[in-house]
Design a protein around this motif. Structure first.
Motif, PDB file in Angstrom:
ATOM      1  N   LEU A 155       0.633  -1.311  -0.094  1.00  0.00           N
ATOM      2  CA  LEU A 155       0.046  -0.028  -0.060  1.00  0.00           C
ATOM      3  C   LEU A 155       0.868   1.266  -0.042  1.00  0.00           C
ATOM      4  CD1 LEU A 155      -3.049  -0.617   2.507  1.00  0.00           C
ATOM      5  CD2 LEU A 155      -2.864  -0.986   0.102  1.00  0.00           C
ATOM      6  N   TYR A 156       0.320   2.337  -0.629  1.00  0.00           N
ATOM      7  CA  TYR A 156       1.098   3.497  -0.760  1.00  0.00           C
ATOM      8  C   TYR A 156       1.826   3.959   0.508  1.00  0.00           C
ATOM      9  CZ  TYR A 156       2.200   8.636  -1.750  1.00  0.00           C
ATOM     10  OH  TYR A 156       2.741   9.604  -1.800  1.00  0.00           O
ATOM     11  N   SER A 157       0.816   4.337   1.424  1.00  0.00           N
ATOM     12  CA  SER A 157       1.082   4.512   2.733  1.00  0.00           C
ATOM     13  C   SER A 157       2.283   3.820   3.582  1.00  0.00           C
ATOM     14  CB  SER A 157       0.018   4.481   3.728  1.00  0.00           C
ATOM     15  OG  SER A 157      -0.996   5.316   3.525  1.00  0.00           O
ATOM     16  N   HIS A 158       2.358   2.443   3.436  1.00  0.00           N
ATOM     17  CA  HIS A 158       3.201   1.865   3.932  1.00  0.00           C
ATOM     18  C   HIS A 158       4.560   1.717   3.295  1.00  0.00           C
ATOM     19  CE1 HIS A 158      -0.593  -0.965   5.237  1.00  0.00           C
ATOM     20  NE2 HIS A 158      -0.440   0.327   5.811  1.00  0.00           N
ATOM     21  N   ARG A 207      -0.596  -0.159  11.596  1.00  0.00           N
ATOM     22  CA  ARG A 207      -1.279   0.119  10.557  1.00  0.00           C
ATOM     23  C   ARG A 207      -2.232  -0.999  10.529  1.00  0.00           C
ATOM     24  NH1 ARG A 207      -1.345   5.154   8.339  1.00  0.00           N
ATOM     25  NH2 ARG A 207      -2.057   4.194   6.461  1.00  0.00           N
ATOM     26  N   GLN A 209     -14.016   3.937   5.573  1.00  0.00           N
ATOM     27  CA  GLN A 209     -14.043   4.405   4.182  1.00  0.00           C
ATOM     28  C   GLN A 209     -15.429   4.808   3.538  1.00  0.00           C
ATOM     29  OE1 GLN A 209     -11.383   1.407   2.155  1.00  0.00           O
ATOM     30  NE2 GLN A 209      -9.884   2.225   3.250  1.00  0.00           N
ATOM     31  N   HIS A 251     -12.016   6.950  -1.501  1.00  0.00           N
ATOM     32  CA  HIS A 251     -12.322   5.478  -1.989  1.00  0.00           C
ATOM     33  C   HIS A 251     -13.369   5.397  -2.780  1.00  0.00           C
ATOM     34  CE1 HIS A 251      -9.072   4.748   1.117  1.00  0.00           C
ATOM     35  NE2 HIS A 251      -8.681   3.962   0.486  1.00  0.00           N
ATOM     36  N   ASN A 307      -9.541   9.418  12.490  1.00  0.00           N
ATOM     37  CA  ASN A 307      -8.870   8.245  11.853  1.00  0.00           C
ATOM     38  C   ASN A 307      -7.659   7.941  12.579  1.00  0.00           C
ATOM     39  OD1 ASN A 307      -7.521   6.064  10.211  1.00  0.00           O
ATOM     40  ND2 ASN A 307      -9.023   6.624   8.665  1.00  0.00           N
ATOM     41  N   SER A 321      -5.482   5.604  11.947  1.00  0.00           N
ATOM     42  CA  SER A 321      -4.493   5.195  10.766  1.00  0.00           C
ATOM     43  C   SER A 321      -4.880   5.801   9.343  1.00  0.00           C
ATOM     44  CB  SER A 321      -4.903   3.523  10.627  1.00  0.00           C
ATOM     45  OG  SER A 321      -3.692   3.014   9.941  1.00  0.00           O
ATOM     46  N   GLY A 369      -4.637   7.410   5.764  1.00  0.00           N
ATOM     47  CA  GLY A 369      -3.922   6.783   4.579  1.00  0.00           C
ATOM     48  C   GLY A 369      -3.175   8.167   4.088  1.00  0.00           C
ATOM     49  N   GLU A 428      -1.811   8.820   0.910  1.00  0.00           N
ATOM     50  CA  GLU A 428      -1.593   9.040  -0.580  1.00  0.00           C
ATOM     51  C   GLU A 428      -2.480  10.269  -0.884  1.00  0.00           C
ATOM     52  OE1 GLU A 428      -2.073   6.768  -4.803  1.00  0.00           O
ATOM     53  OE2 GLU A 428      -3.074   5.881  -3.124  1.00  0.00           O
TER      54      GLU A 428
END
Length: 301
Positions: free
Chosen positions: A12-15, A64, A147, A215, A262, A264, A266, A268
């Motif tokens: 995933l982008y965030s990770h 995460r 989401q 999303h 939130n 966690s 995101g 991106e």
């Protein structure tokens, strides 16, 4: 420093960005699948194992944890905390944010502006719940949704009653909130790190969609927050005890209102839209704050 990230999907982008930011600053980071971590719960020597190997003692853990694995993920995170590993966000704080009703109760106690919200288990008279929030249209939310999933706009009393009664018959817990019409399908995501808003975006839902989640086809644009919006975002993160959070706000005729916090968020959307190196800011926070045994619970409730 040596970090570990709890994440089921390292792609995933965030990770990916958090790993890049950590390594660019000279740190090492391991990514472990939350559900593949095993715990040995014994007195005085908490142990975690991954793929049959005992995990080392890290300087910090970056949780995460997906909403669908919150219960097990928090158990794993608590085990790291028992070892004295510094958590980016503490297990107690994440638990507060994931329980939407508890989060709203804590925010309300702090006097933070919120949409009028009603909650009842199996209401015998759905019309009473609708009346409690000022009548239709109303937003009906599953307590476990994420989401934008499990969020429904009921525009007539008949549809609202039908939805509430259906969820009640299925023994599903829901919240009913007033619909902020003047928000016009847009909200604000304020990214808060260590008591400071480091970036903010305005998210706008696609035509005909009242939810602004990216999303769900929405788009985002960079935005400069007002002083009140910055203050309420920082206050909301502090009330839940979160070091890092995405605070979702809607603009109403009676000021900014927090709709969700939130734990966690995101990266991106906010990085692509604002150009801010949010991942780098998170790693810098860990550099400045992570130390062994610094795991005292923040916040109350």
């Amino acid at each position: 420093m040596r970090f570990v990230m709890l994440a089921r999907n390292p792609q995933l982008y965030s990770h990916v960005r958090l790993c890049e930011a950590a390594r660019a600053r000279g740190h090492s980071i391991d990514v472990v699948n939350t559900l593949h971590v095993h715990m040995n719960i014994t007195a005085n020597q908490p142990v975690l194992r991954y793929n049959g190997q005992r995990l080392p003692i890290y300087d910090a853990v970056i949780p995460r944890i997906g909403a669908s694995v919150t219960h097990y993920g928090l158990a794993v995170l608590r085990q790291f905390e028992m070892q004295g590993v510094f958590p980016l966000n503490e297990s107690v704080a994440i638990g507060r944010s994931r329980d939407k009703l508890r989060a709203l109760q804590l925010l309300a106690r702090e006097g933070i502006g919120l949409p009028v919200t009603a909650f009842a288990h199996g209401p015998r008279r759905a019309e009473d719940v609708i009346k409690e929030v000022g009548g239709v249209p109303v937003v009906i939310k599953l307590l476990e949704g994420t989401q934008g999933m499990g969020v429904i706009l009921a525009e007539t009393e008949a549809s609202a009653k039908s939805i509430i009664e259906a969820f009640s018959a299925a023994n599903v817990n829901i919240m009913v909130q007033e619909f902020i019409r003047e928000a016009a399908g847009a909200d604000i995501r304020a990214f808060v790190i260590d008591g400071e808003v480091v970036a903010a975006t305005r998210r706008v839902g696609r035509p005909g969609e009242f939810r602004a989640n990216l999303h769900r086809g929405g788009h985002a644009e960079a935005i400069e927050l007002t002083a009140d919006e910055r203050a309420i975002a920082v206050h909301a993160a502090s009330a839940l005890g979160l070091n890092v959070s995405g605070v979702d706000i809607v603009r109403s005729t009676h000021g900014p209102l927090v709709i969700e916090v939130n734990s966690s968020p995101g990266l991106e959307g906010v990085e692509m839209t604002t150009g801010v190196d949010v991942a780098g800011r998170i790693i810098r926070f860990l550099e400045q704050n992570a130390s062994h045994g610094k795991t005292a619970t923040k916040g109350n409730g």
